[in-house]
Structure formats: structure tokens, C-alpha cells
Design a protein around this motif. Structure first.
Motif, PDB file in Angstrom:
ATOM      1  N   ARG A 184       4.433   6.522  -8.300  1.00 52.11           N
ATOM      2  CA  ARG A 184       4.722   7.922  -7.999  1.00 52.11           C
ATOM      3  C   ARG A 184       5.318   8.093  -6.608  1.00 52.11           C
ATOM      4  O   ARG A 184       6.203   8.908  -6.403  1.00 52.11           O
ATOM      5  CB  ARG A 184       3.427   8.746  -8.068  1.00 52.11           C
ATOM      6  N   SER A 185       4.818   7.302  -5.683  1.00 52.53           N
ATOM      7  CA  SER A 185       5.225   7.483  -4.296  1.00 52.53           C
ATOM      8  C   SER A 185       6.247   6.390  -3.957  1.00 52.53           C
ATOM      9  O   SER A 185       5.903   5.263  -3.622  1.00 52.53           O
ATOM     10  CB  SER A 185       3.979   7.390  -3.419  1.00 52.53           C
ATOM     11  N   ILE A 186       7.524   6.788  -4.062  1.00 52.09           N
ATOM     12  CA  ILE A 186       8.599   5.796  -3.961  1.00 52.09           C
ATOM     13  C   ILE A 186       9.297   5.924  -2.609  1.00 52.09           C
ATOM     14  O   ILE A 186       9.904   6.960  -2.311  1.00 52.09           O
ATOM     15  CB  ILE A 186       9.672   6.043  -5.060  1.00 52.09           C
ATOM     16  N   ARG A 219       9.112  11.750   4.793  1.00 49.05           N
ATOM     17  CA  ARG A 219       8.478  10.626   5.496  1.00 49.05           C
ATOM     18  C   ARG A 219       8.600   9.316   4.723  1.00 49.05           C
ATOM     19  O   ARG A 219       8.274   8.255   5.231  1.00 49.05           O
ATOM     20  CB  ARG A 219       7.008  10.950   5.758  1.00 49.05           C
ATOM     21  N   LEU A 220       9.047   9.405   3.471  1.00 46.20           N
ATOM     22  CA  LEU A 220       9.237   8.178   2.681  1.00 46.20           C
ATOM     23  C   LEU A 220      10.698   7.715   2.706  1.00 46.20           C
ATOM     24  O   LEU A 220      11.073   6.789   1.999  1.00 46.20           O
ATOM     25  CB  LEU A 220       8.784   8.403   1.239  1.00 46.20           C
ATOM     26  N   LEU A 221      11.517   8.384   3.537  1.00 44.86           N
ATOM     27  CA  LEU A 221      12.913   7.973   3.683  1.00 44.86           C
ATOM     28  C   LEU A 221      13.067   7.059   4.895  1.00 44.86           C
ATOM     29  O   LEU A 221      12.533   7.350   5.957  1.00 44.86           O
ATOM     30  CB  LEU A 221      13.826   9.188   3.908  1.00 44.86           C
ATOM     31  N   PHE A 222      13.819   5.984   4.720  1.00 45.05           N
ATOM     32  CA  PHE A 222      14.072   5.042   5.818  1.00 45.05           C
ATOM     33  C   PHE A 222      15.574   4.801   5.867  1.00 45.05           C
ATOM     34  O   PHE A 222      16.255   4.901   4.853  1.00 45.05           O
ATOM     35  CB  PHE A 222      13.311   3.736   5.575  1.00 45.05           C
ATOM     36  N   ALA A 235      11.155  -3.106   7.590  1.00 45.98           N
ATOM     37  CA  ALA A 235       9.825  -3.505   7.115  1.00 45.98           C
ATOM     38  C   ALA A 235       8.738  -2.931   8.022  1.00 45.98           C
ATOM     39  O   ALA A 235       7.679  -2.492   7.546  1.00 45.98           O
ATOM     40  CB  ALA A 235       9.725  -5.028   7.041  1.00 45.98           C
ATOM     41  N   GLU A 236       9.028  -2.910   9.304  1.00 46.40           N
ATOM     42  CA  GLU A 236       8.032  -2.432  10.260  1.00 46.40           C
ATOM     43  C   GLU A 236       7.633  -0.970   9.966  1.00 46.40           C
ATOM     44  O   GLU A 236       6.443  -0.640   9.874  1.00 46.40           O
ATOM     45  CB  GLU A 236       8.625  -2.520  11.668  1.00 46.40           C
ATOM     46  N   ALA A 237       8.649  -0.115   9.825  1.00 44.28           N
ATOM     47  CA  ALA A 237       8.388   1.300   9.537  1.00 44.28           C
ATOM     48  C   ALA A 237       7.702   1.466   8.183  1.00 44.28           C
ATOM     49  O   ALA A 237       6.816   2.309   8.010  1.00 44.28           O
ATOM     50  CB  ALA A 237       9.699   2.081   9.566  1.00 44.28           C
ATOM     51  N   ILE A 238       8.100   0.639   7.245  1.00 45.77           N
ATOM     52  CA  ILE A 238       7.535   0.745   5.899  1.00 45.77           C
ATOM     53  C   ILE A 238       6.078   0.293   5.888  1.00 45.77           C
ATOM     54  O   ILE A 238       5.227   0.878   5.213  1.00 45.77           O
ATOM     55  CB  ILE A 238       8.436  -0.033   4.905  1.00 45.77           C
ATOM     56  N   LEU A 239       5.803  -0.738   6.689  1.00 45.81           N
ATOM     57  CA  LEU A 239       4.422  -1.226   6.753  1.00 45.81           C
ATOM     58  C   LEU A 239       3.484  -0.165   7.335  1.00 45.81           C
ATOM     59  O   LEU A 239       2.312  -0.102   6.965  1.00 45.81           O
ATOM     60  CB  LEU A 239       4.352  -2.518   7.588  1.00 45.81           C
ATOM     61  N   ARG A 240       4.018   0.665   8.226  1.00 45.35           N
ATOM     62  CA  ARG A 240       3.187   1.702   8.844  1.00 45.35           C
ATOM     63  C   ARG A 240       2.693   2.736   7.831  1.00 45.35           C
ATOM     64  O   ARG A 240       1.667   3.371   8.039  1.00 45.35           O
ATOM     65  CB  ARG A 240       3.968   2.415   9.961  1.00 45.35           C
ATOM     66  N   VAL A 241       3.478   2.923   6.737  1.00 46.27           N
ATOM     67  CA  VAL A 241       3.040   3.911   5.730  1.00 46.27           C
ATOM     68  C   VAL A 241       2.723   3.220   4.399  1.00 46.27           C
ATOM     69  O   VAL A 241       2.759   3.847   3.341  1.00 46.27           O
ATOM     70  CB  VAL A 241       4.115   5.005   5.509  1.00 46.27           C
ATOM     71  N   LEU A 242       2.410   1.930   4.501  1.00 48.62           N
ATOM     72  CA  LEU A 242       2.197   1.141   3.287  1.00 48.62           C
ATOM     73  C   LEU A 242       1.154   1.767   2.357  1.00 48.62           C
ATOM     74  O   LEU A 242       1.305   1.764   1.133  1.00 48.62           O
ATOM     75  CB  LEU A 242       1.775  -0.289   3.668  1.00 48.62           C
ATOM     76  N   ASP A 243       0.115   2.329   2.956  1.00 52.24           N
ATOM     77  CA  ASP A 243      -0.965   2.926   2.155  1.00 52.24           C
ATOM     78  C   ASP A 243      -0.464   4.032   1.243  1.00 52.24           C
ATOM     79  O   ASP A 243      -1.058   4.316   0.202  1.00 52.24           O
ATOM     80  CB  ASP A 243      -2.038   3.554   3.073  1.00 52.24           C
ATOM     81  N   ARG A 244       0.632   4.658   1.710  1.00 54.31           N
ATOM     82  CA  ARG A 244       1.132   5.810   0.985  1.00 54.31           C
ATOM     83  C   ARG A 244       2.198   5.426  -0.038  1.00 54.31           C
ATOM     84  O   ARG A 244       2.712   6.288  -0.751  1.00 54.31           O
ATOM     85  CB  ARG A 244       1.749   6.781   2.011  1.00 54.31           C
ATOM     86  N   ARG A 273       2.122  -6.549  -4.219  1.00 54.27           N
ATOM     87  CA  ARG A 273       1.594  -5.358  -3.569  1.00 54.27           C
ATOM     88  C   ARG A 273       2.607  -4.223  -3.567  1.00 54.27           C
ATOM     89  O   ARG A 273       2.239  -3.052  -3.672  1.00 54.27           O
ATOM     90  CB  ARG A 273       1.171  -5.700  -2.133  1.00 54.27           C
ATOM     91  N   LEU A 274       3.885  -4.570  -3.418  1.00 52.47           N
ATOM     92  CA  LEU A 274       4.894  -3.522  -3.303  1.00 52.47           C
ATOM     93  C   LEU A 274       6.165  -3.899  -4.080  1.00 52.47           C
ATOM     94  O   LEU A 274       6.970  -4.696  -3.598  1.00 52.47           O
ATOM     95  CB  LEU A 274       5.245  -3.292  -1.821  1.00 52.47           C
ATOM     96  N   PRO A 275       6.358  -3.329  -5.255  1.00 43.69           N
ATOM     97  CA  PRO A 275       7.595  -3.600  -5.999  1.00 43.69           C
ATOM     98  C   PRO A 275       8.796  -3.061  -5.224  1.00 43.69           C
ATOM     99  O   PRO A 275       8.699  -2.003  -4.584  1.00 43.69           O
ATOM    100  CB  PRO A 275       7.399  -2.829  -7.307  1.00 43.69           C
ATOM    101  N   VAL A 276       9.902  -3.794  -5.268  1.00 41.63           N
ATOM    102  CA  VAL A 276      11.131  -3.405  -4.557  1.00 41.63           C
ATOM    103  C   VAL A 276      12.302  -3.535  -5.519  1.00 41.63           C
ATOM    104  O   VAL A 276      12.379  -4.494  -6.287  1.00 41.63           O
ATOM    105  CB  VAL A 276      11.363  -4.315  -3.323  1.00 41.63           C
ATOM    106  N   ILE A 277      13.200  -2.555  -5.465  1.00 41.95           N
ATOM    107  CA  ILE A 277      14.426  -2.676  -6.242  1.00 41.95           C
ATOM    108  C   ILE A 277      15.615  -2.592  -5.299  1.00 41.95           C
ATOM    109  O   ILE A 277      15.585  -1.832  -4.323  1.00 41.95           O
ATOM    110  CB  ILE A 277      14.512  -1.626  -7.377  1.00 41.95           C
ATOM    111  N   GLY A 278      16.629  -3.420  -5.558  1.00 42.20           N
ATOM    112  CA  GLY A 278      17.836  -3.425  -4.727  1.00 42.20           C
ATOM    113  C   GLY A 278      18.928  -2.574  -5.343  1.00 42.20           C
ATOM    114  O   GLY A 278      18.662  -1.683  -6.167  1.00 42.20           O
ATOM    115  N   TYR A 279      20.156  -2.882  -4.920  1.00 41.93           N
ATOM    116  CA  TYR A 279      21.292  -2.094  -5.385  1.00 41.93           C
ATOM    117  C   TYR A 279      22.552  -2.892  -5.100  1.00 41.93           C
ATOM    118  O   TYR A 279      22.746  -3.343  -3.964  1.00 41.93           O
ATOM    119  CB  TYR A 279      21.343  -0.754  -4.627  1.00 41.93           C
ATOM    120  N   ASP A 280      23.409  -3.100  -6.075  1.00 40.51           N
ATOM    121  CA  ASP A 280      24.715  -3.809  -5.993  1.00 40.51           C
ATOM    122  C   ASP A 280      24.839  -4.892  -7.055  1.00 40.51           C
ATOM    123  O   ASP A 280      25.933  -5.214  -7.475  1.00 40.51           O
ATOM    124  CB  ASP A 280      24.980  -4.510  -4.643  1.00 40.51           C
TER     125      ASP A 280
END
Lengths: 349, 349
Positions: A184-186, A219-222, A235-244, A273-280
Motif C-alpha cells: 500500500r505504501s509505495i 514524503r514517499l517521493l525521492f 538509499a539513505e533517505a529511503i532507509l530513514r522512512v523504511l518503517d513506512r 524486506r523491500l520489493p523494488v521495481i525499475g524502469y527501462d
């Protein structure tokens, strides 16, 4: 305005020879060529702006104008290399040359002088942004009826013809894929909003959320710059909100690969722990660890299509038939989802 | 032969203006330019073959001539994209354009006409082979004292200037690395012997074996075409002699990645059962599974160096000082080993 016959008479050659010189076809003695050009010049004979460029000698080159970014190996990015391969294929088939020229990103660029000095017969613009200086420079080509296409960037000005990929759809599909798997929280790692294609990706992401009535959370935009390094740094910024976060969609594969590397180094397994999808769907996507889920974008086809259209517009038939009807066209190619492992939770992959 | 002063007098301009026109530097009124060119033409003013091309109007373009292979996306290969990035950087710094032109592999190509018709000021040849038609075509440039460099291919003709990488050393280091780890029977998946750089790699491999008094065994040689697909297909031949093999060295990363994929599909783990080393240290090498041991080749630097040298030779000072002393130079850049996991047996990695 003078006629072709008047030019032929003054130069002392046949009308066919005038055409051959002005269209630069077939072998022509240098003296004859000079005589025709001088006569045409003296009589002010001009078919139109393009013909005037031909009169000075058609270059046989399609110009490709690229941004110059210090230390960035543009050709080594999947994005540019695929578009260029497509352009190269079309240009090769037509027996023309491909003239690569650099411009300063965000600055004015005098495209018209490339036509005026006969360095190019037609122009393709890559990596353009919506910054006003760039739009203004490109609009000048449209205002002068020069043959050109912008690739993967669109403008408000409807006179600017573009070949695009449907990044709204592509990004929508990526976000929807993650939502379909129960997340839900992408998070969304995008590139610079100066590119219309980044803004389109954001729109696709938002559309997918809207469909599920999930509120958009800034806040979920990077933001990265489409480089692997920027993904690694995000990764650093993303790790800070990893819980969310349940999952992250990235706007290209390079950033996704960098991000995954950064997460790995922080002990956060992808996709566990964290699924990731790319693009291209870049070259490397299938071979990295974990194999990257991504969105396929027909970059090669975009380059080929834009170059083919340009060269069709250059043909005498198209010019006679009014290439202006062709101008102003926006062509949007579809994108599609490619599922591999990076977006699937470990248990399922 | 006429002097610069005579040209200036006839054109009614200063000698400095004649130089500026003939060297195409600085802004010059079109009328002035025409007057100077006509005067130079009438007096038969020619410094040399290159100056003659300048007199017709310097193109401002460095030509890069590439082989056209149907369905191969040349720019999307690490090899070409890195060399082109290096060339592009140097060309951009010099404010010139980079004109990409295709030739038919293995066929004659009329390089001289590119100079004669002022499409290019200087030429770089990429992906050239030792086939006689290609060597003959390139030799014609040397015979006519045209400014050019061949990249990563060398010829018997000492008049052909090249910028190369030391592939003898690179391939030697790769084979030696496998031998150092206690392997004795090393397979070698090479590219076409039409390229001097493939033959150099074979020589390096043989040198490493010789040092250990290991007899050269032709049955351990495999040939691909530097594509991933050819590496994947080579897996079949390699599996047939698997019992006899301790490890495999590949002549580029793409073939290594394809080979590893083929081996994986046949249930042969890399490096567990068969250590593999690649070559190029391409973009993907660090991110594939397993991370690829490989040989770093300074492709970017090769392209940049060759382009910089060419442009230095084009400068008026170099021409006055005798660029011929510069010609015939062979520059060889070093290669180095990069150890990751694909070459280490599972236990050690």
C-alpha cells in the motif's frame, strides 16, 4: 520570385541540372554546381527555407543534439545508447550521416545556425528539458519550419513535433503491480521534473494510487538524477522512512540498481524486506542480482521512428506535398511491464 | 604557387582575414568568406591536401566510421559506447561535431571522399578488421596523409596510426589469474581472429600457459562473436568437454555473461563447478550474478586520446611543424585485472 527556368537560363544549364544541383543528387561537375548556385543566389531563387539550405549544398547529415554533462558517459547509458542505435539504423539505411553535437543543458542553443551553415539537413533533439531557454531554442526551429523531432520530451507548444513513450502508462503499470501484490505504501524514486517524462511518470504513479483510494504522500517521493550513484545515495533517505514503506518504484533501472546496492549494504534485503521495481528494461536488468522487475520502453523504436519520419519529410515528395501537415505531430509509443524477481517478496520469488 | 599575401590582395582583405577564413576560426561575414575563397581558388592557393579541404570550408566535424551489422545495437555495447563517450568528450571540448558514418564490414570503403567532399576534417575508424579490403581502404588514408587514427586494431602497415589497449597483457593476466588459483586446463572463448585485438588476446593466453609449461590445446579454444548470444551458444561446446576443463577465460564480459547463463541452465554452477573470467570490466560486470572477475580496458581513454591527438594534428601549429612526424604512431594503453567472484571457487568466494 525567380523560377527554376530563369536560374537554368542564367546558369546556361538545363532545368534538370538546376534540380540536381539544388537537391544534391548524382555527380555534378564542381563548375556546373557553382554556376547554378551563383545564378540561384543572384536571382534570389528559394523554394523555402529548407531548399535554401539545399542550395548551399545538402550536408547529407542528420543532426543529433545531446546535452553535455561533464563526467557523464552519455553513450554508456541504456537510454541514450538505445535511442542512438535506433536513429543510427534509420540513418544508415538512408545512406546519411549522423552528426552528434553537444549543447549546454538549460542554456539557449542556436539550432538554426546548424541549418543555415548546412551542417545538417534535419535535427533530432535528445535529453531536452522543459527549461524555458531550451523550449525557446527548440521553438525557433518550429517557427522557421525546420525539419526536426524532439525525442521523449513534450512541450506545450503544439508546433514542436515529438516522439515519446507512454510513461504515464508505464509508471502506472509499475505502481499498480506493487499495489496488486498487496503493498500500500509505495515509495517513488523519480528523476528531475525538468523532464516531461519524469512528470509523466509521477502522474502514472499518482493515477495508480488514486485508483485504490490511497492518498498521495509527498514524503514517499525521492529524487535522483537517473544515475546509479543517485540511486545509491537515495538509499539513505529511503532507509530513514523504511518503517513506512512497503515497496519502491524507481524511474529507471540504473537508479534501482544503485538503490538495491545501497539497501544491501545497509542489510536490507531486496525483495525480502523491500520489493523494488525499475524502469527501462535495460540490458543489465535480467542479469543483476536480484533480476530486476521493470517497465519496457521502446527507446530503440522511438529513435528509429523519429529519424525515419524526419527523412521522409526531407524527401522531395513530402516537401512538395506540404510537410507542414506532418509537423506538430506527437507520437506516443506504448510501454509494458516486465516482472522478474526484485519486486516479488522472497517467499514468492 | 600563390602566397597568402597575394590571396589577401586579390580579395581586398588583410592576411589575417585570409587565415581566419581558411582556418574557419571566429565569426566572418559570409561575403568576406566568399571573396577569400574565390581569390584562393583563382590563385590555386593550397597549403596541402588538408588546407585544400579547409579552403572549401572546414566542416568542423570529426568523422567516426563504424561497421554496420544488421540487428546489432552498436551503441548499446559497452565497447563502442565507451570509446564513443571518450571521443565525444574530446570533440565537445574542441567545439567540433562528431559525424558517425557506417561502412560495410569486410568491404572497401572510400574514406578519401569524406575528406574530398569536406564532410569531415579528420577520421577515427572503429571496429576495423584485418581483412584485406579494410586494410587497403585505411591504407589509402595513410598514403594521402589524411589525419586519422584507427582504434583498437593494428596493421602491418607502419603508416597506419593506432590507439590500442594492451590485450596481450590483459589476456595474459586473466589466464595467469586462473593458473595462479591452481587450475591447469583453461578453456578460452575468443572473438573473431579478424580483429588484431582477438589475436592479441590469444597470444596473451598462450604466453601464460607457456610460462607454466602447459601445452597449448586447440580443443580448449572456442569462438564467439563478442555477443552475449554467442557466449550462451558456446556453453554447448564447452559442456561437451566439461570433464577436461578447470576454468574458462572469455574475451569479453558479454560472452562471459551469456556463457554463465548457458552453464546455469545446464545445471553447472559458476564459479562452483567452473570458474569463469570475463574481459572489459563493463558496466554490468559488478552487478551480475555472480559478480564477474574481468580485465579492465581503458576504452573511454582510448577514444579520448585518439580524438585529442587528431585534433592536435589539425591545429595550424602541428601542420606547420610537420604532422608527418606524428603519423605512424602506435599508442598502447595498459589493461589490468579486476577480481570479483565468478573466477573464485564457491568455497573461497
Amino acid at each position: 520570385m525567380a523560377s527554376r527556368k530563369e536560374v537554368a537560363d542564367l546558369a546556361g544549364v538545363s532545368e534538370a541540372t538546376v534540380s540536381r544541383v539544388l537537391n544534391n543528387v548524382g555527380p555534378i561537375k564542381e563548375e556546373t554546381r557553382r554556376k547554378v548556385l551563383e545564378a540561384a543566389d543572384r536571382l534570389g531563387y528559394q523554394l523555402n527555407a529548407i531548399a535554401s539550405s539545399f542550395a548551399k549544398g545538402r550536408s547529407g547529415n542528420i543532426g543529433v543534439v545531446l546535452p553535455h554533462v561533464p563526467k557523464v558517459r552519455l553513450f554508456s547509458t541504456f537510454y541514450f545508447s538505445e535511442i542512438l542505435s535506433g536513429i543510427g539504423e534509420a540513418v544508415q539505411e538512408a545512406g546519411m550521416g549522423l552528426l552528434l553535437l553537444y549543447r549546454e543543458p538549460g542554456a539557449e542553443f542556436d539550432y538554426l545556425s546548424l541549418f543555415r551553415t548546412s551542417r545538417i539537413d534535419a535535427c533530432l533533439v535528445l535529453g531536452a528539458t522543459s527549461l524555458p531557454e531550451e523550449e525557446r531554442s527548440i521553438s525557433a526551429m518550429a517557427d522557421s519550419d525546420m525539419p526536426f523531432y524532439v525525442i521523449d520530451q513534450k512541450y506545450e507548444n503544439p508546433g514542436i513535433p515529438s516522439v515519446l513513450a507512454d510513461h504515464v502508462q508505464g509508471s502506472y503499470l509499475a505502481a499498480k503491480h506493487l499495489l496488486d501484490r498487496g503493498h500500500r505504501s509505495i515509495g517513488f524514486l523519480n528523476g528531475s521534473p525538468h523532464y516531461s517524462n519524469s512528470r509523466d511518470r509521477l502522474e502514472g504513479y499518482r493515477r495508480a494510487l488514486r485508483e485504490r483510494d490511497i492518498p498521495f504522500d509527498e514524503r514517499l517521493l525521492f529524487e535522483g538524477n537517473y544515475s546509479r550513484k543517485s540511486g545509491f545515495e537515495a538509499a539513505e533517505a529511503i532507509l530513514r522512512v523504511l518503517d513506512r514503506l512497503d515497496a519502491v518504484a524507481c524511474s529507471n533501472d540504473r537508479m534501482a540498481i544503485g538503490l538495491i546496492q545501497g539497501l544491501k549494504e545497509a542489510g536490507v534485503p531486496v525483495p525480502g524486506r523491500l520489493p523494488v521495481i525499475g524502469y527501462d528494461d535495460s540490458d543489465a536488468a535480467a542479469f543483476v542480482d536480484p533480476p530486476l522487475s521493470t517497465v519496457r520502453v521502446p527507446f530503440y523504436e522511438m529513435g528509429k521512428l523519429a529519424a525515419e519520419r524526419l527523412m521522409r519529410e526531407l524527401s522531395p515528395a513530402a516537401k512538395a506535398g506540404g510537410s507542414e501537415a506532418e509537423a506538430g505531430r506527437i507520437e506516443i509509443l506504448p510501454t509494458s511491464l516486465v516482472i522478474r524477481q526484485s519486486s516479488l517478496t522472497a517467499k514468492e520469488s
